[in-house]
Design a protein around this motif. Structure first.
Motif, PDB file in Angstrom:
ATOM      1  N   ALA A  22       0.832  -1.208   0.000  1.00 46.93           N
ATOM      2  CA  ALA A  22       0.000   0.000   0.000  1.00 46.93           C
ATOM      3  C   ALA A  22       0.866   1.258   0.000  1.00 46.93           C
ATOM      4  N   ARG A  24       3.970   1.518  -1.115  1.00 44.93           N
ATOM      5  CA  ARG A  24       4.594   1.590  -2.436  1.00 44.93           C
ATOM      6  C   ARG A  24       3.587   2.082  -3.478  1.00 44.93           C
ATOM      7  N   GLY A  25       2.369   1.575  -3.401  1.00 38.84           N
ATOM      8  CA  GLY A  25       1.315   2.005  -4.320  1.00 38.84           C
ATOM      9  C   GLY A  25       0.967   3.466  -4.153  1.00 38.84           C
ATOM     10  N   LEU A  26       0.862   3.924  -2.924  1.00 41.28           N
ATOM     11  CA  LEU A  26       0.582   5.338  -2.670  1.00 41.28           C
ATOM     12  C   LEU A  26       1.680   6.229  -3.246  1.00 41.28           C
ATOM     13  N   ARG A  27       2.920   5.815  -3.042  1.00 37.89           N
ATOM     14  CA  ARG A  27       4.049   6.605  -3.557  1.00 37.89           C
ATOM     15  C   ARG A  27       4.005   6.687  -5.080  1.00 37.89           C
ATOM     16  N   ALA A  29       1.384   6.186  -7.033  1.00 38.15           N
ATOM     17  CA  ALA A  29       0.174   6.897  -7.443  1.00 38.15           C
ATOM     18  C   ALA A  29       0.335   8.407  -7.281  1.00 38.15           C
ATOM     19  N   VAL A  56       4.213  10.885   1.016  1.00 35.69           N
ATOM     20  CA  VAL A  56       3.426   9.787   1.585  1.00 35.69           C
ATOM     21  C   VAL A  56       3.686   9.746   3.083  1.00 35.69           C
ATOM     22  N   ILE A 107      -2.398   1.618  -6.946  1.00 39.02           N
ATOM     23  CA  ILE A 107      -2.320   1.174  -5.550  1.00 39.02           C
ATOM     24  C   ILE A 107      -2.709  -0.298  -5.446  1.00 39.02           C
ATOM     25  N   GLN A 110       0.001  -2.726  -6.596  1.00 39.96           N
ATOM     26  CA  GLN A 110       1.119  -2.885  -5.665  1.00 39.96           C
ATOM     27  C   GLN A 110       0.719  -3.737  -4.464  1.00 39.96           C
TER      28      GLN A 110
END
Length: 117
Positions: A22, A24-27, A29, A56, A107, A110
């Protein structure tokens, strides 16, 4: 004939992996949204464009994209300003709305990836 299968789940490890995915996905995104917004941010000397950052907060699992100049909010909200071709007000709001599905997919991908690792 009876077949038996045993499944062992390490919940703590799964949660750690999911959280890492999550983050990694937020970063990714947030970086995607920043790149998209930079395509329409008003540009005179590129100071506003260069001030854009994606951050993030891992503890709260939140991401933010922001621009940090004294006039960033005014440029974003003032719909009557004239801008170069392809540049406009709402340079962050519009891409955020248009890219919402893509951001969610980034997100989710990932998180899924973290569950496979």
């Amino acid at each position: 004939m009876t077949q038996r299968t045993r499944l062992s789940l390490n919940g703590a490890a799964a949660l750690r992996g999911t959280r890492a995915g999550a983050v990694r996905g937020l970063r990714l995104a947030a970086e995607h949204l920043l790149a998209e917004s930079r395509r329409t941010v008003p540009i005179e000397e590129a100071t506003l464009e260069r001030s854009g950052v994606a951050t993030v907060d891992e503890s709260s699992l939140t991401a933010a994209v922001s621009y940090d100049t004294p006039y960033a909010v005014r440029q974003h909200e003032e719909l009557t300003y004239r801008h170069d071709a392809g540049r406009s007000a709402k340079y962050l709001e519009r891409p955020m709305t248009e890219e919402a599905d893509t951001v969610g997919e980034i997100i989710a991908a990932q998180v899924r990836r973290s569950l496979r690792d």
